[in-house]
Design a protein around this motif. Sequence first.
Motif, PDB file in Angstrom:
ATOM      1  N   GLN A   6       0.671  -1.295   0.015  1.00  0.00           N
ATOM      2  CA  GLN A   6      -0.030  -0.044   0.139  1.00  0.00           C
ATOM      3  C   GLN A   6       0.941   1.242   0.224  1.00  0.00           C
ATOM      4  O   GLN A   6       2.030   1.277   0.418  1.00  0.00           O
ATOM      5  CB  GLN A   6      -0.851   0.161   1.242  1.00  0.00           C
ATOM      6  N   GLY A   8       0.178   5.999  -0.159  1.00  0.00           N
ATOM      7  CA  GLY A   8      -0.960   6.685   0.051  1.00  0.00           C
ATOM      8  C   GLY A   8      -1.024   7.174   1.623  1.00  0.00           C
ATOM      9  O   GLY A   8      -0.525   6.397   2.533  1.00  0.00           O
ATOM     10  N   THR A  19      -5.933   9.778  -1.989  1.00  0.00           N
ATOM     11  CA  THR A  19      -5.999   8.427  -2.643  1.00  0.00           C
ATOM     12  C   THR A  19      -4.803   7.601  -2.259  1.00  0.00           C
ATOM     13  O   THR A  19      -3.751   7.846  -1.857  1.00  0.00           O
ATOM     14  CB  THR A  19      -5.622   8.768  -4.396  1.00  0.00           C
ATOM     15  N   SER A  21      -3.147   3.761  -2.802  1.00  0.00           N
ATOM     16  CA  SER A  21      -2.925   2.747  -3.598  1.00  0.00           C
ATOM     17  C   SER A  21      -2.660   1.272  -3.322  1.00  0.00           C
ATOM     18  O   SER A  21      -1.863   1.331  -2.005  1.00  0.00           O
ATOM     19  CB  SER A  21      -1.780   3.325  -4.512  1.00  0.00           C
ATOM     20  N   CYS A  22      -2.760   0.167  -3.831  1.00  0.00           N
ATOM     21  CA  CYS A  22      -2.491  -0.873  -3.522  1.00  0.00           C
ATOM     22  C   CYS A  22      -1.945  -1.693  -4.727  1.00  0.00           C
ATOM     23  O   CYS A  22      -2.654  -2.007  -5.549  1.00  0.00           O
ATOM     24  CB  CYS A  22      -3.787  -1.708  -2.906  1.00  0.00           C
ATOM     25  N   TRP A  36     -11.280  -2.747   0.001  1.00  0.00           N
ATOM     26  CA  TRP A  36     -10.672  -1.633   0.879  1.00  0.00           C
ATOM     27  C   TRP A  36     -11.360  -1.846   2.345  1.00  0.00           C
ATOM     28  O   TRP A  36     -12.767  -1.760   2.392  1.00  0.00           O
ATOM     29  CB  TRP A  36     -10.442  -0.122   0.458  1.00  0.00           C
ATOM     30  N   ARG A  72      -9.244   0.108 -10.465  1.00  0.00           N
ATOM     31  CA  ARG A  72      -8.314  -0.734 -10.820  1.00  0.00           C
ATOM     32  C   ARG A  72      -7.800  -0.470 -12.005  1.00  0.00           C
ATOM     33  O   ARG A  72      -8.394  -0.205 -13.059  1.00  0.00           O
ATOM     34  CB  ARG A  72      -8.517  -2.188 -10.126  1.00  0.00           C
ATOM     35  N   THR A  78      -2.614  -2.650  -9.849  1.00  0.00           N
ATOM     36  CA  THR A  78      -2.880  -1.498  -8.846  1.00  0.00           C
ATOM     37  C   THR A  78      -4.412  -1.330  -8.546  1.00  0.00           C
ATOM     38  O   THR A  78      -5.043  -1.205  -9.833  1.00  0.00           O
ATOM     39  CB  THR A  78      -2.081  -0.014  -9.044  1.00  0.00           C
ATOM     40  N   TYR A  80      -6.924   1.402  -6.430  1.00  0.00           N
ATOM     41  CA  TYR A  80      -6.863   2.744  -5.921  1.00  0.00           C
ATOM     42  C   TYR A  80      -8.411   3.000  -5.070  1.00  0.00           C
ATOM     43  O   TYR A  80      -9.197   2.435  -5.293  1.00  0.00           O
ATOM     44  CB  TYR A  80      -6.817   3.716  -7.116  1.00  0.00           C
ATOM     45  N   HIS A  82     -10.242   6.261  -4.023  1.00  0.00           N
ATOM     46  CA  HIS A  82      -9.923   7.601  -4.430  1.00  0.00           C
ATOM     47  C   HIS A  82     -11.240   8.144  -3.229  1.00  0.00           C
ATOM     48  O   HIS A  82     -12.244   7.830  -3.351  1.00  0.00           O
ATOM     49  CB  HIS A  82     -10.642   8.314  -5.400  1.00  0.00           C
ATOM     50  N   CYS A  96      -5.843  -2.750   2.234  1.00  0.00           N
ATOM     51  CA  CYS A  96      -6.364  -3.227   1.128  1.00  0.00           C
ATOM     52  C   CYS A  96      -6.216  -4.872   1.153  1.00  0.00           C
ATOM     53  O   CYS A  96      -5.237  -5.436   2.008  1.00  0.00           O
ATOM     54  CB  CYS A  96      -5.647  -2.833  -0.212  1.00  0.00           C
TER      55      CYS A  96
END
Length: 118
Positions: A6, A8, A19, A21-22, A36, A72, A78, A80, A82, A96
Amino acid sequence: QVHLVQSGGGLVQAGGSLTLSCVGPGRTFNNYRTGWFRQEPGKEREVVAQISGEGITTRYADSVKGRFTISRDNAKSTVYLHMNSLTHEDTAVYYCAAALGAGRYTDWGQGTQVTVSS
C-alpha cells in the motif's frame, strides 16, 4: 498467497481528498477481487469498498457512497481508493485485501493511516 503493498494516506483537513494505492502480484491480479477495509482503534475492521477482478462490479459501504471511488488498473496491478469530502469519521487505518475468485479475503496489505482533522 499474494503480496500487497500500500501507499498513500496521511493527514488531511476535513473536506479534503486522498488517494490510496495497493499494488498486487502482477499478471494474475485480475483473478483477485480486491477490497479496501478500515479499522479504528478498539473497533472491528469494516469493509469500505470492493471491486471485482476485471473492475466491472463495485460495492460500497453506505457511509462512503458518493464520496469514495474504488478503481483498478490491472495493467499496473494496482487498485485505488479515491476518497473525497473526507470527514473526521473517516479517520482509521486502511487496508487493502485480495480474494481469489469468490473466496474469502486472505491476503492483506500492511495498512496505512488516514487522519482527517476537523
